[in-house]
Each structure stands twice: as structure tokens, then as C-alpha cells.
Design an enzyme around this catalytic site. Structure first.
Site, PDB file in Angstrom:
ATOM      1  N   ASP A  70      -6.405   2.746  -3.787  1.00 17.16           N
ATOM      2  CA  ASP A  70      -5.886   1.122  -4.499  1.00 17.16           C
ATOM      3  C   ASP A  70      -6.719  -0.321  -4.197  1.00 17.16           C
ATOM      4  OD1 ASP A  70      -5.685   2.630  -6.950  1.00 17.16           O
ATOM      5  OD2 ASP A  70      -3.849   2.855  -7.271  1.00 17.16           O
ATOM      6  N   ARG A  71      -6.089  -0.852  -3.040  1.00 17.88           N
ATOM      7  CA  ARG A  71      -6.479  -1.512  -2.237  1.00 17.88           C
ATOM      8  C   ARG A  71      -8.188  -2.159  -1.481  1.00 17.88           C
ATOM      9  NH1 ARG A  71      -1.842  -4.382  -2.692  1.00 17.88           N
ATOM     10  NH2 ARG A  71       0.401  -3.480  -3.158  1.00 17.88           N
TER      11      ARG A  71
END
Length: 400
Positions: free
Chosen positions: A167-168
């Protein structure tokens, strides 16, 4: 004020990947307007909280934003969202494309309204492939991009990294793509649609390390970077804890052996004597190093490594990292007063700019906190705003 001051971002993202990307843009000075549903972003509910819907995960990826809660399924909300699109530089979404189309918010529809709009879609998979409509979550992408397999090749069980790294990382890739499109628009005057797929982005990153012999046709091996996959590549156990060290170059190894009184090993043991030999015997090298590290305390090793100019760090916990002397000296963890949540710890923006300094512009918002303010700026009258609240299109912030 930040280098992105004057850029307006319309944030139609939820959970982590999209909100992390838009938080970075907000920290850099952009005016980020987060559009939530009446139920709010689900991550508001994750973790311990002082008030409902203000959990720590939400607050750590949604600062530097204003918030409006619109029910985009209601036709009465459409004039509001279209007016915000008309005035935006960038729209960021991680809602699946089909759902955006059902809401009448596809790129093709919005580009007619605002030809300068940069429409950034953070998607699970490249939309030209058979996975296009599948849902994507961090765990799935870690598995699909070979992260879990790496643990197997390193001699363990299939595992996920205990952080939402996909996600990051993809969120940061989204920031890169958005800023590239902003720069291109300065030349062309035109907006465009960009898609940032999780799967392909993470495969590109992981396989950049591990293509190995699979780079060649026919393959020279089964792929994998041996040093990364060595089972003993991990924090080294000391007499009283753990230490992280990377003895990498010839100079590192010579100084390390000199520091422990075994300088002759670098020249007499071929397995240590050159970078090529160490890579060929990496499992032995790391295993032997692990045995040596167990003979002293963490503090002793950190002192030895510093004097020998060998890269090393303590192995921090989530609590101890907040007391790291470097982070304390740089003020990385600070305390702020949130209007509703009281005293909070906040991390600094890790990037610095010499002429346009950056810092978080505001703490994470309550659900719908700035709705009336945002719509008034967009040109709606008090009566218009009251009517939208009355018919449920606009949700006002809940009172404590």
C-alpha cells in the site's frame, strides 16, 4: 507553505494506499480535500481511540487534509462533486473503475468538464489484463509479487512483511506519477488519466532484486539474490539483545577483523577475502558472523562498529524508536494538540526543502468537518448547503 502550494487535490480514496499518497501531497503544501461517504473511511475504526472514528491509523495517513462527507449515490450530491472537480488540479481515486463509472465519475466524463484535470487511478491491476476487475489488498499483492516466496527461499515459512508495504510503496509511486503529470501539464496545458497498478508496481520492485538468472533467455538460474535470501541475513543476536550490522565492502571486513583481533582472517580465509568470494559463500559468512556477534553485548558491538566505521544500528521496537537519539535530536517525533483528540504524537515530514519548507498543515479531520466551508468556497450559498444537509447529500460533522 510547501512546493505544492496552490495545487488542489480532490481525494476520493480510502483505507491506506490512496490516503497515504494524498497525505504526502498535502504535507508538500497541496490543498487536499478528502471526500468521504457518510459512513466514513473504514480505517477510522482501526486501533485504540479516544473518540469513535478517530483511530490512529486513520490519523497517521490523513493529516494535511480538509474533509467533506458526501453521499455520492444521491443525485443531490452530484452538483457538489462536479463543482469540486471543476476547480481541482488532480483527482485521486482508489475506487475500482467500474464503480467510478457507475457514479458518473469516469475520467471521460470529468475530462469534458475540466480538460486540465489529472485523474490518478490507483488500481489493483493493469486494466488491460484479466485481473482488471479483481479486488486488491496489501496481503494479496505481497503474495502475488513474490514477497511471501522470498521467505520460503530464505528457509522459512511463507510470510507477509508485518506492515502494509505494498500500500505505501504504491502510494509513493502514485505521488511520483501525479507530479510527473503536473509537470507535463505545465508544457501542454492538458490533463490526462494515469493508472498506478499495485500488482505490476510491486512485481517491478521485488523482481528488480530477484530476477537474477531469469533475466537471461534461457535462464541461468531460478532467480533470487543470494545475499537477500540467506537464512542468516537478519539482526544478529548479542549477549543481551540484537544488533543490525552490514559488513559489506572489503574495507568493512578488514576493519571488523582488526577490531576483534582477528585481522589475519581477511587474507587467510578465502571465503572472506573478496566480494565475489563472500557472495559465493554468503550463508557460511553470515552464519560465522552470527557466532562472533553472540560473544559481546549490544552496546559493546555498537561501540566497536562505530570505531571501525562499519554500518550498524540497534534493532528498535515500536516504543524504543521514539527515543532514538538521532530522531530525538532532529525532532522527528513531535507532540501536537488535536482539536478533538487531545495531545498526539506526530511524525515529521521526512523530506526537507531549502526554500519552500514543509510541515503538516493540519491534523487529521473529523468526518465531514470542513464540508460547509468547502462548499461555500466552491460557490454554494448557505441555503444550498442547508438543503444538501437536509436531503442527506451532505453529512455534517457529528457533535460530541
Amino acid at each position: 507553505m510547501g512546493p505544492l502550494a496552490g495545487v488542489r487535490i480532490l481525494d476520493l480514496t480510502t483505507v491506506l494506499m490512496g490516503p497515504y499518497a494524498t497525505q504526502i501531497l498535502g504535507d508538500f503544501g497541496a490543498d487536499v480535500i478528502k471526500v468521504e461517504s457518510p459512513d466514513g473511511d473504514v480505517v477510522r475504526q482501526i486501533g485504540p481511540a479516544r473518540h469513535p472514528d478517530m483511530g490512529p491509523l486513520f490519523m497517521n495517513v490523513n493529516r494535511s487534509k480538509r474533509d467533506i462527507a458526501l453521499d455520492l449515490k444521491r443525485p443531490e450530491a452530484r452538483p457538489a462533486i462536479l463543482k469540486l472537480v471543476e476547480q481541482a488540479d488532480v483527482l485521486v481515486t482508489n475506487i475500482r473503475p467500474r464503480a467510478m463509472a457507475r457514479l458518473g465519475l469516469s475520467y471521460e466524463e470529468l475530462a469534458e468538464l475540466n480538460p486540465r484535470l489529472i485523474y490518478a487511478a490507483l488500481v489493483g491491476y493493469d486494466q488491460t489484463g484479466p485481473y482488471a476487475d479483481r479486488p486488491a489488498y496489501d496481503d494479496l499483492i505481497q503474495g502475488g509479487s513474490c514477497i511471501a516466496h522470498g521467505f520460503v527461499r530464505a528457509g522459512g515459512q511463507p510470510s507477509y512483511v508485518p506492515a502494509a508495504v505494498a500500500d505505501r510503496i504504491v502510494g509513493m509511486a502514485g505521488v511520483n506519477a501525479i507530479l510527473a503529470a503536473v509537470i507535463e501539464r505545465m508544457r501542454s496545458g492538458q490533463g490526462q488519466k494515469i493508472e498506478i497498478p499495485m500488482f505490476e508496481t510491486m512485481v517491478s520492485m521485488i523482481m528488480g532484486d530477484h530476477m537474477g538468472g531469469l533475466t537471461f533467455d534461457p535462464p541461468l538460474d531460478q532467480g533470487g539474490y543470494a545475499r537477500h535470501l540467506s537464512p542468516d541475513r537478519r539482526p544478529y543476536q548479542t549477549q543481551d539483545g540484537y544488533v543490525c550490522a552490514l559488513i559489506y565492502t572489503d574495507g568493512h571486513w578488514q576493519r571488523f577483523f582488526d577490531a576483534i583481533g582477528r585481522g589475519e582472517m581477511f587474507t587467510t580465509d578465502d571465503r572472506f577475502s573478496s566480494f565475489t568470494n563472500r557472495m559465493a559463500n554468503i550463508d557460511f559468512v553470515y552464519s560465522e558472523l552470527g557466532k562472533i556477534i553472540r560473544t559481546k553485548t549490544t552496546a559493546e558491538w555498537l561501540d566497536i562498529f562505530e570505531r571501525a566505521d562499519v554500518p550498524a544500528m540497534p534493532m528498535h521496537s515500536y516504543e524504543s524508536v521514539m527515543q532514538d537519539p538521532h530522531l530525538v535530536a532532529t525532532g522527528f517525533f513531535d507532540t501536537i494538540e488535536h482539536p478533538s483528540e487531545g495531545t498526539l504524537r506526530q511524525m515529521a515530514v521526512p523530506v526537507s526543502f531549502s526554500r519552500t519548507p514543509v510541515k503538516p498543515s493540519r491534523p487529521a479531520p473529523r468526518l465531514g468537518e470542513h464540508g460547509a466551508e468547502i462548499l461555500a468556497e466552491a460557490g454554494f450559498s448557505d441555503d444550498d448547503i442547508a438543503q444538501m444537509q437536509q436531503n442527506g447529500a451532505l453529512c455534517a460533522m457529528k457533535k460530541d
